[in-house]
Write a protein that holds these residues in place. Structure first.
Motif, PDB file in Angstrom:
ATOM      1  N   ALA A  96      41.522  33.398  39.887  1.00 26.50           N
ATOM      2  CA  ALA A  96      41.566  33.998  38.558  1.00 26.50           C
ATOM      3  C   ALA A  96      42.809  33.571  37.796  1.00 26.50           C
ATOM      4  O   ALA A  96      43.878  33.358  38.371  1.00 26.50           O
ATOM      5  CB  ALA A  96      41.531  35.518  38.663  1.00 26.50           C
ATOM      6  N   LEU A  97      42.631  33.477  36.473  1.00 27.81           N
ATOM      7  CA  LEU A  97      43.718  33.211  35.534  1.00 27.81           C
ATOM      8  C   LEU A  97      43.767  34.383  34.560  1.00 27.81           C
ATOM      9  O   LEU A  97      42.768  34.685  33.899  1.00 27.81           O
ATOM     10  CB  LEU A  97      43.452  31.904  34.781  1.00 27.81           C
ATOM     11  CG  LEU A  97      44.281  31.617  33.524  1.00 27.81           C
ATOM     12  CD1 LEU A  97      45.755  31.431  33.868  1.00 27.81           C
ATOM     13  CD2 LEU A  97      43.753  30.375  32.810  1.00 27.81           C
ATOM     14  N   PHE A  98      44.921  35.070  34.475  1.00 29.98           N
ATOM     15  CA  PHE A  98      45.077  36.175  33.539  1.00 29.98           C
ATOM     16  C   PHE A  98      45.548  35.663  32.179  1.00 29.98           C
ATOM     17  O   PHE A  98      46.397  34.773  32.096  1.00 29.98           O
ATOM     18  CB  PHE A  98      46.108  37.193  34.055  1.00 29.98           C
ATOM     19  CG  PHE A  98      45.558  38.191  35.024  1.00 29.98           C
ATOM     20  CD1 PHE A  98      44.483  39.001  34.690  1.00 29.98           C
ATOM     21  CD2 PHE A  98      46.127  38.339  36.284  1.00 29.98           C
ATOM     22  CE1 PHE A  98      43.981  39.929  35.580  1.00 29.98           C
ATOM     23  CE2 PHE A  98      45.633  39.265  37.187  1.00 29.98           C
ATOM     24  CZ  PHE A  98      44.560  40.062  36.834  1.00 29.98           C
ATOM     25  N   LEU A  99      44.989  36.253  31.117  1.00 26.74           N
ATOM     26  CA  LEU A  99      45.453  36.025  29.755  1.00 26.74           C
ATOM     27  C   LEU A  99      45.994  37.340  29.229  1.00 26.74           C
ATOM     28  O   LEU A  99      45.372  38.385  29.413  1.00 26.74           O
ATOM     29  CB  LEU A  99      44.308  35.560  28.846  1.00 26.74           C
ATOM     30  CG  LEU A  99      43.554  34.297  29.246  1.00 26.74           C
ATOM     31  CD1 LEU A  99      42.449  34.016  28.227  1.00 26.74           C
ATOM     32  CD2 LEU A  99      44.490  33.102  29.343  1.00 26.74           C
ATOM     33  N   ASP A 142      54.620  42.500  34.097  1.00 25.46           N
ATOM     34  CA  ASP A 142      53.164  42.310  34.052  1.00 25.46           C
ATOM     35  C   ASP A 142      52.765  41.011  34.743  1.00 25.46           C
ATOM     36  O   ASP A 142      51.796  40.957  35.497  1.00 25.46           O
ATOM     37  CB  ASP A 142      52.671  42.281  32.608  1.00 25.46           C
ATOM     38  CG  ASP A 142      52.640  43.663  31.981  1.00 25.46           C
ATOM     39  OD1 ASP A 142      52.521  44.643  32.738  1.00 25.46           O
ATOM     40  OD2 ASP A 142      52.732  43.756  30.750  1.00 25.46           O
ATOM     41  N   ARG A 143      53.502  39.952  34.456  1.00 27.34           N
ATOM     42  CA  ARG A 143      53.185  38.652  35.051  1.00 27.34           C
ATOM     43  C   ARG A 143      53.319  38.716  36.569  1.00 27.34           C
ATOM     44  O   ARG A 143      52.425  38.256  37.304  1.00 27.34           O
ATOM     45  CB  ARG A 143      54.115  37.578  34.487  1.00 27.34           C
ATOM     46  CG  ARG A 143      53.853  36.181  35.020  1.00 27.34           C
ATOM     47  CD  ARG A 143      54.734  35.159  34.326  1.00 27.34           C
ATOM     48  NE  ARG A 143      56.143  35.440  34.553  1.00 27.34           N
ATOM     49  CZ  ARG A 143      56.808  35.053  35.652  1.00 27.34           C
ATOM     50  NH1 ARG A 143      56.177  34.396  36.597  1.00 27.34           N
ATOM     51  NH2 ARG A 143      58.077  35.330  35.788  1.00 27.34           N
ATOM     52  N   LEU A 158      50.303  38.325  39.414  1.00 28.80           N
ATOM     53  CA  LEU A 158      50.398  37.340  40.488  1.00 28.80           C
ATOM     54  C   LEU A 158      50.465  38.025  41.847  1.00 28.80           C
ATOM     55  O   LEU A 158      49.931  37.526  42.838  1.00 28.80           O
ATOM     56  CB  LEU A 158      51.629  36.447  40.276  1.00 28.80           C
ATOM     57  CG  LEU A 158      51.601  35.569  39.018  1.00 28.80           C
ATOM     58  CD1 LEU A 158      52.920  34.827  38.852  1.00 28.80           C
ATOM     59  CD2 LEU A 158      50.441  34.572  39.077  1.00 28.80           C
ATOM     60  N   GLY A 159      51.111  39.178  41.872  1.00 28.14           N
ATOM     61  CA  GLY A 159      51.208  39.929  43.121  1.00 28.14           C
ATOM     62  C   GLY A 159      49.867  40.446  43.608  1.00 28.14           C
ATOM     63  O   GLY A 159      49.660  40.625  44.815  1.00 28.14           O
ATOM     64  N   LEU A 160      48.943  40.664  42.684  1.00 31.52           N
ATOM     65  CA  LEU A 160      47.598  41.102  43.058  1.00 31.52           C
ATOM     66  C   LEU A 160      46.805  39.971  43.725  1.00 31.52           C
ATOM     67  O   LEU A 160      45.795  40.223  44.369  1.00 31.52           O
ATOM     68  CB  LEU A 160      46.824  41.575  41.828  1.00 31.52           C
ATOM     69  CG  LEU A 160      47.246  42.905  41.203  1.00 31.52           C
ATOM     70  CD1 LEU A 160      46.429  43.169  39.943  1.00 31.52           C
ATOM     71  CD2 LEU A 160      47.079  44.052  42.192  1.00 31.52           C
ATOM     72  N   GLY A 161      47.284  38.736  43.522  1.00 35.71           N
ATOM     73  CA  GLY A 161      46.588  37.594  44.102  1.00 35.71           C
ATOM     74  C   GLY A 161      45.993  36.652  43.087  1.00 35.71           C
ATOM     75  O   GLY A 161      45.265  35.723  43.447  1.00 35.71           O
TER      76      GLY A 161
END
Length: 239
Positions: free
Chosen positions: A81-84, A92-93, A97-100
């Motif tokens: 996944a890529l978060f926007l 938040d970032r 990333l810590g969630l995977g």
């Protein structure tokens, strides 16, 4: 999946205009299997209808947040996944990333950067699958190329040897045959992340490669330039 462009991509964002732009840019880059959703509920339904190979998730959604949605979907399958997000706070970032998640991009962003990040995520996540699908023999009209031995076979039985750089260029184009490969993606594949300074020599290597692959290098049939974007290795019968 034979190439990264075969990947099924799920995009979730409540901004209809941005969603349309993302679809346009991804399809323009060669990705043809795209589903979209504008809410967590819509994303769950789209995921259930067909598991994607990549998720692009907005964080602020009308019926929840991207972080919770990511956890719920990743519980079903290990999809990159890529978060926007419009929120650029480091917390938040790092949380995402810590969630995977594989990457995090802050709005507004350059579309070219998003395309590169999508490419890198897919190449990294599906390296083994893509390697197994890599071609070993490439047919270009009357000429054939053995990508293992770096040799071009001509119709009269003669052969031409490819240099290491020419081989790396051709492998990258062959892996994405029929699709545009950007200048940045080619340079990254050939010279690595620190390719700055090599961009000017790319055209020289392409010219030498055409002299070995094309019957008429000045009017290339297979190794085409897509002005301002990159290069494309066309398929048989494609004009």
């Amino acid at each position: 999946m034979n190439t990264i462009y075969d990947a099924k991509i799920l995009i979730v964002d409540d901004n209809a205009d941005l969603l349309a732009l993302l679809c346009e840019q991804l399809r323009g880059a060669g990705y043809g299997k795209i589903r979209t959703a504008q809410s967590c509920g819509g994303a769950r339904a789209a995921f259930a209808a067909g598991q994607p190979e990549l998720m692009i998730l907005d964080i602020n959604l009308p019926d929840g947040d991207g972080f919770s949605l990511f956890r719920a979907l990743r519980a079903k399958a290990d999809v990159p996944a890529l978060f926007l997000s419009a929120r650029d706070a480091d917390a938040d970032r790092l949380f995402g990333l810590g969630l995977g998640a594989d990457d995090y991009l802050t709005k507004p962003f350059l579309m070219q950067e998003l395309l590169l990040r999508v490419q890198h995520i897919l190449q990294r996540a599906y390296r083994a699958e893509l390697s197994a699908a890599k071609p070993t023999v490439l047919q270009l009209g009357p000429r054939s190329v053995d990508l293992n031995d770096a040799v071009v076979s001509l119709p009269d039985g003669k052969t031409l040897a490819l240099t290491a750089t020419e081989l790396a260029l051709l492998r990258k184009l062959a892996e994405n045959r029929g699709h545009i490969v950007t200048y940045d993606a080619i340079c990254d594949a050939v010279w690595g992340a620190d390719y700055y300074g090599y961009e000017n020599s790319l055209g020289v290597h392409i010219r030498h490669l055409r002299e070995k692959l094309e019957t008429e290098p000045g009017a290339p049939r297979f190794l085409r330039t897509v002005r301002g974007i990159g290069y494309k290795l066309t398929k048989e019968g494609e004009h």
